[in-house]
Scaffold this active site. Sequence first.
Site, PDB file in Angstrom:
ATOM      1  N   LYS A  74      38.003  42.003  28.344  1.00 52.03           N
ATOM      2  CA  LYS A  74      37.981  41.710  29.784  1.00 52.03           C
ATOM      3  C   LYS A  74      39.361  41.377  30.345  1.00 52.03           C
ATOM      4  O   LYS A  74      39.786  41.963  31.347  1.00 52.03           O
ATOM      5  CB  LYS A  74      37.022  40.559  30.077  1.00 52.03           C
ATOM      6  CG  LYS A  74      37.051  40.128  31.529  1.00 52.03           C
ATOM      7  CD  LYS A  74      35.935  39.186  31.896  1.00 52.03           C
ATOM      8  CE  LYS A  74      36.241  37.755  31.526  1.00 52.03           C
ATOM      9  NZ  LYS A  74      35.251  36.826  32.118  1.00 52.03           N
ATOM     10  N   LYS A 118      60.701  68.941  34.373  1.00 55.04           N
ATOM     11  CA  LYS A 118      60.560  68.040  33.221  1.00 55.04           C
ATOM     12  C   LYS A 118      61.855  68.030  32.454  1.00 55.04           C
ATOM     13  O   LYS A 118      62.407  69.097  32.199  1.00 55.04           O
ATOM     14  CB  LYS A 118      59.420  68.528  32.332  1.00 55.04           C
ATOM     15  CG  LYS A 118      59.105  67.586  31.181  1.00 55.04           C
ATOM     16  CD  LYS A 118      58.647  68.313  29.933  1.00 55.04           C
ATOM     17  CE  LYS A 118      59.818  68.996  29.264  1.00 55.04           C
ATOM     18  NZ  LYS A 118      59.480  69.622  27.965  1.00 55.04           N
ATOM     19  N   ASN A 172      61.077  77.405  28.288  1.00 54.55           N
ATOM     20  CA  ASN A 172      61.727  76.484  27.352  1.00 54.55           C
ATOM     21  C   ASN A 172      61.053  76.437  25.988  1.00 54.55           C
ATOM     22  O   ASN A 172      61.561  75.819  25.072  1.00 54.55           O
ATOM     23  CB  ASN A 172      61.741  75.070  27.947  1.00 54.55           C
ATOM     24  CG  ASN A 172      60.352  74.575  28.279  1.00 54.55           C
ATOM     25  OD1 ASN A 172      59.459  75.364  28.583  1.00 54.55           O
ATOM     26  ND2 ASN A 172      60.163  73.282  28.238  1.00 54.55           N
ATOM     27  N   THR A 220      33.926  25.735  26.749  1.00 56.48           N
ATOM     28  CA  THR A 220      35.309  25.519  27.190  1.00 56.48           C
ATOM     29  C   THR A 220      35.915  24.254  26.565  1.00 56.48           C
ATOM     30  O   THR A 220      37.114  24.229  26.280  1.00 56.48           O
ATOM     31  CB  THR A 220      35.385  25.436  28.726  1.00 56.48           C
ATOM     32  OG1 THR A 220      34.345  24.560  29.192  1.00 56.48           O
ATOM     33  CG2 THR A 220      35.176  26.795  29.365  1.00 56.48           C
ATOM     34  N   ARG A 222      29.932  41.790  30.662  1.00 57.93           N
ATOM     35  CA  ARG A 222      29.565  42.484  31.909  1.00 57.93           C
ATOM     36  C   ARG A 222      30.561  43.570  32.322  1.00 57.93           C
ATOM     37  O   ARG A 222      30.278  44.373  33.205  1.00 57.93           O
ATOM     38  CB  ARG A 222      29.397  41.448  33.037  1.00 57.93           C
ATOM     39  CG  ARG A 222      28.079  40.717  32.953  1.00 57.93           C
ATOM     40  CD  ARG A 222      28.036  39.549  33.913  1.00 57.93           C
ATOM     41  NE  ARG A 222      28.873  38.444  33.443  1.00 57.93           N
ATOM     42  CZ  ARG A 222      29.169  37.366  34.178  1.00 57.93           C
ATOM     43  NH1 ARG A 222      28.713  37.270  35.419  1.00 57.93           N
ATOM     44  NH2 ARG A 222      29.915  36.416  33.684  1.00 57.93           N
ATOM     45  N   ASP A 255      41.228  35.210  33.243  1.00 52.29           N
ATOM     46  CA  ASP A 255      40.661  36.281  34.074  1.00 52.29           C
ATOM     47  C   ASP A 255      40.742  35.964  35.569  1.00 52.29           C
ATOM     48  O   ASP A 255      39.957  36.472  36.355  1.00 52.29           O
ATOM     49  CB  ASP A 255      39.215  36.559  33.670  1.00 52.29           C
ATOM     50  CG  ASP A 255      38.293  35.380  33.951  1.00 52.29           C
ATOM     51  OD1 ASP A 255      38.804  34.291  34.275  1.00 52.29           O
ATOM     52  OD2 ASP A 255      37.065  35.564  33.856  1.00 52.29           O
ATOM     53  N   ALA A 281      39.163  33.705  25.315  1.00 56.21           N
ATOM     54  CA  ALA A 281      38.351  34.037  24.143  1.00 56.21           C
ATOM     55  C   ALA A 281      37.048  34.730  24.509  1.00 56.21           C
ATOM     56  O   ALA A 281      36.320  35.194  23.642  1.00 56.21           O
ATOM     57  CB  ALA A 281      38.049  32.769  23.346  1.00 56.21           C
TER      58      ALA A 281
HETATM   59  C1  UD1 Z   1      33.234  27.514  34.092  1.00 55.68           C
HETATM   60  C2  UD1 Z   1      33.112  26.013  34.384  1.00 55.68           C
HETATM   61  C3  UD1 Z   1      32.562  25.836  35.804  1.00 55.68           C
HETATM   62  C4  UD1 Z   1      33.438  26.543  36.795  1.00 55.68           C
HETATM   63  C5  UD1 Z   1      33.612  28.014  36.408  1.00 55.68           C
HETATM   64  C6  UD1 Z   1      34.643  28.654  37.290  1.00 55.68           C
HETATM   65  C7  UD1 Z   1      32.630  24.947  32.249  1.00 55.68           C
HETATM   66  C8  UD1 Z   1      31.590  24.340  31.395  1.00 55.68           C
HETATM   67  N1  UD1 Z   1      32.227  25.422  33.425  1.00 55.68           N
HETATM   68  O1  UD1 Z   1      31.904  28.033  34.087  1.00 55.68           O
HETATM   69  O2  UD1 Z   1      32.495  24.466  36.127  1.00 55.68           O
HETATM   70  O3  UD1 Z   1      32.878  26.450  38.090  1.00 55.68           O
HETATM   71  O4  UD1 Z   1      34.055  28.145  35.059  1.00 55.68           O
HETATM   72  O5  UD1 Z   1      34.739  30.021  37.025  1.00 55.68           O
HETATM   73  O6  UD1 Z   1      33.790  24.950  31.888  1.00 55.68           O
HETATM   74  N2  UD1 Z   1      35.833  30.386  27.136  1.00 55.68           N
HETATM   75  C9  UD1 Z   1      36.408  30.329  25.887  1.00 55.68           C
HETATM   76  N3  UD1 Z   1      35.695  29.807  24.868  1.00 55.68           N
HETATM   77  C10 UD1 Z   1      34.426  29.339  25.021  1.00 55.68           C
HETATM   78  C11 UD1 Z   1      33.856  29.412  26.311  1.00 55.68           C
HETATM   79  C12 UD1 Z   1      34.581  29.935  27.341  1.00 55.68           C
HETATM   80  O7  UD1 Z   1      37.547  30.729  25.692  1.00 55.68           O
HETATM   81  O8  UD1 Z   1      33.839  28.896  24.032  1.00 55.68           O
HETATM   82  C13 UD1 Z   1      36.601  30.952  28.237  1.00 55.68           C
HETATM   83  C14 UD1 Z   1      35.952  32.205  28.762  1.00 55.68           C
HETATM   84  O9  UD1 Z   1      36.496  33.351  28.150  1.00 55.68           O
HETATM   85  C15 UD1 Z   1      36.301  32.157  30.241  1.00 55.68           C
HETATM   86  C16 UD1 Z   1      36.418  30.673  30.531  1.00 55.68           C
HETATM   87  O10 UD1 Z   1      36.598  30.030  29.292  1.00 55.68           O
HETATM   88  O11 UD1 Z   1      37.546  32.763  30.507  1.00 55.68           O
HETATM   89  C17 UD1 Z   1      35.204  30.113  31.262  1.00 55.68           C
HETATM   90  O12 UD1 Z   1      34.045  30.255  30.484  1.00 55.68           O
HETATM   91  P1  UD1 Z   1      32.646  30.656  31.108  1.00 55.68           P
HETATM   92  O13 UD1 Z   1      31.640  30.605  30.051  1.00 55.68           O
HETATM   93  O14 UD1 Z   1      32.786  31.912  31.894  1.00 55.68           O
HETATM   94  O15 UD1 Z   1      32.377  29.438  32.099  1.00 55.68           O
HETATM   95  P2  UD1 Z   1      31.512  29.444  33.420  1.00 55.68           P
HETATM   96  O16 UD1 Z   1      30.097  29.404  33.070  1.00 55.68           O
HETATM   97  O17 UD1 Z   1      31.959  30.538  34.312  1.00 55.68           O
HETATM   98 CA    CA Z   2      33.063  32.565  34.189  1.00 54.61          CA
END
Ligand code: UD1
Ligand code: CA
Length: 473
Positions: free
Chosen positions: A24, A355, A390, A83, A17, A107, A12
């Site tokens: 992404k 072609k 052609n 998350t 970046r 990702d 989501a």
């Molecule tokens: C998260 C972990 C962290 C871990 C790291 C590894 C948490 C709180 N932290 O941090 O411990 O070391 O990943 O990469 O989980 N996402 C959603 N919905 C949301 C929030 C996030 O779908 O509301 C998805 C994002 O698209 C992404 C993934 O969850 O693919 C991780 O979210 P992100 O905010 O990047 O977490 P980090 O801060 O990287």
């Molecule tokens: Ca991340």
Amino acid sequence: MASDLTVIVLAAGGGTRMRSKTAKVLHEIGGRSMVGHVLAAVAALAPTRVVAVVGHQRDQVGPHIQALMPDVVLAVQDDQQGTGHAVRIAVDAAGTSSGTVLVVYGDTPLLRGDSLRDFALEHEAAQSAVSVLSGVVDNPFGYGRIVRNDEGDVEGIVEERDATPEQREIHEIGSGIFAFDAEFLVDVLPRIGNDNAKGEYYLTDTVGLAREAGLTVGAFPLEDVIQTEGANDRVQLAHLGRELNRRIVERWMRDGVTVMDPGTTWIETDVRLAPDVILLPNTQLLGATVVGEDTVIGPDTSLKDCEIGAGARVVRAHGELAVVGDGANVGPYAYLRPGTALGLGGKIGTFVETKNATIGAGAKVPHLSYVGDAEIGEGTNIGAGTIFANYDGTRKHRTTVGKGAKTGANNTFVAPVSIGDGAMTGGGAVVRRDVPPGNLAVSGGPQRNLDRRVPRESEPTSVRDPADDEGES
Ligand code: UD1
Ligand code: CA
């Protein structure tokens, strides 16, 4: 593994970046989107159900995921509250309440199915409420840190922003990939708070909550930690792309393919190569390209969705959706466009573009030609510099050249036209009418030689035609 396995894919995120109009997780490495790689790893576990959480750019991401995995359940997360919030939405959408639940991110394209399987098996063997796939890294900045007690038991996960200076020194990080006992997960999700630096519901908090409840918690380090790395920007995307390629190229070398320069050879995920293929520097094999045994490709060649037969030779060529027969020769400097089919032992030579063209067994188009919308019979030789015209400005038409024909240099075949078996054409012929089998077609007037040695004073610049001199002297 548990008979009831749910996999939740989080996709989501905004991916700010990337600075891209493309979501992404749809950015590609190795010829597949990042989420496509993750789904392939997930599919290897044959889970009971897969739930993908989509939000940002879900009009792009949702259909892409559905196309790759038609029976996926899509769950929509409108605003990103963390998350933990995302997983709660997924669990609600799937109605999961028993078995094992795996959470992965969309990702992390290098993640492999067998790593995921080993992790799930370890989690189940330990009968843990929750397990996290961890990794020991040189630079843990930005990651959640795995906090262990003196006995080495996992106490919890602390996010970078919430960590104390001592906790920031921890090099064991959480990958974000979790395995849960479904009953525990359903129970704990509503209890996650958002009292933290980001004001989000952290899935990572489930670990501490399990500990507080006296439940078993595990962290299993994955040695090959790059499998858990995500690409947040295009620098990381290229880094993971190069590593993925290195792994694919190495696998093919172990399977019997000679790669002269692995550093400049790119092989995408779905490519298939037979043993004793030789790849010379600067070769890119893309899409669903298939290459037969003993074939030599390169240098400086890119082939996308092509089928190259055994014992063929392709030098400095670019091809797309083309078929090259066994023992055929292509290049140097050839452009094979979609619908090209070169027969057994045939040749598409130097500075030749093709072609929608079927070129029969042993037939040759050796030099400087354009062959579009054509059929060339077995054993026929097309003269140097031939254009298959052609296109009449509105429509495309076909040219047929029979078997065993031999056409002269610098011909133009004005389609639709057909040249019979065993026919010949003169040099420079413009073929507008069909040539019957065995006939020789010539076109253009007889040659005239113009004497330009003695220009007349009155006409110093014009060319003299001897015909004008008739009647004089
Ligand atoms: C998260 C972990 C962290 C871990 C790291 C590894 C948490 C709180 N932290 O941090 O411990 O070391 O990943 O990469 O989980 N996402 C959603 N919905 C949301 C929030 C996030 O779908 O509301 C998805 C994002 O698209 C992404 C993934 O969850 O693919 C991780 O979210 P992100 O905010 O990047 O977490 P980090 O801060 O990287
Ligand atoms: Ca991340």
